[in-house]
Design an enzyme around this catalytic site. Structure first.
Site, PDB file in Angstrom:
ATOM      1  CE  LYS A 112      -3.538   2.198   2.833  1.00 52.69           C
ATOM      2  NZ  LYS A 112      -4.318   2.066   4.066  1.00 52.69           N
ATOM      3  CG  ASN A 115       2.067  10.005   2.968  1.00 52.32           C
ATOM      4  OD1 ASN A 115       2.135   9.873   4.182  1.00 52.32           O
ATOM      5  ND2 ASN A 115       3.069  10.422   2.229  1.00 52.32           N
ATOM      6  CB  CYS A 116      -2.803   5.661   0.171  1.00 56.07           C
ATOM      7  SG  CYS A 116      -2.230   6.411  -1.351  1.00 56.07           S
ATOM      8  CG  LEU A 117      -6.125   8.525   4.611  1.00 55.58           C
ATOM      9  CD1 LEU A 117      -7.168   9.586   4.861  1.00 55.58           C
ATOM     10  CD2 LEU A 117      -5.344   8.244   5.875  1.00 55.58           C
TER      11      LEU A 117
END
Length: 117
Positions: A112, A115-117
């Site tokens: 993943k 900084n990606c929720l």
């Protein structure tokens, strides 16, 4: 490289591929085009040439920088590799709806993006 414990498995070509709770590969070396197609099928997607082009660029990015890019660096890198017409957020959103950076990284067998929720 294991990112976390397996929470489920995907059956691909007669073998079980471990996935983490968010559907990313536990072992990045398990990735193949068959695995990508199986992951896409789970999401109701059919991978076309345009998807594969982005997936390959993502895998190149990961080999070079040892991380999966969040959206802005992804857009910039796609633009550098595939041209300005494809290096646009709207283009990536049409191919990978929702969160293009996360969805494309998952299909490319990468962790993943930070900084990606």
């Amino acid at each position: 490289m294991a990112s976390s414990e397996a929470s489920r498995y995907l059956s691909v070509a007669g073998r079980q591929v471990a996935l983490d709770p968010e559907g990313y590969l536990v072992d990045l070396s398990d990735w193949s085009q068959d695995v990508a197609q199986a992951l896409a099928a789970e999401e109701g997607m059919c991978l076309e040439a345009e998807h594969w082009e982005v997936i390959e660029v993502l895998r190149t990015f990961y080999q070079r920088f040892e991380s999966a890019p969040p959206m802005r660096p992804l857009v910039k890198f796609i633009g550098q590799q595939l041209g300005a017409d494809k290096g646009r957020s709207i283009y990536l959103m049409t191919l990978f709806p929702g969160s293009p950076a996360k969805r494309a990284a998952r299909l490319a067998g990468l962790p993943k993006p930070a900084n990606c929720l």
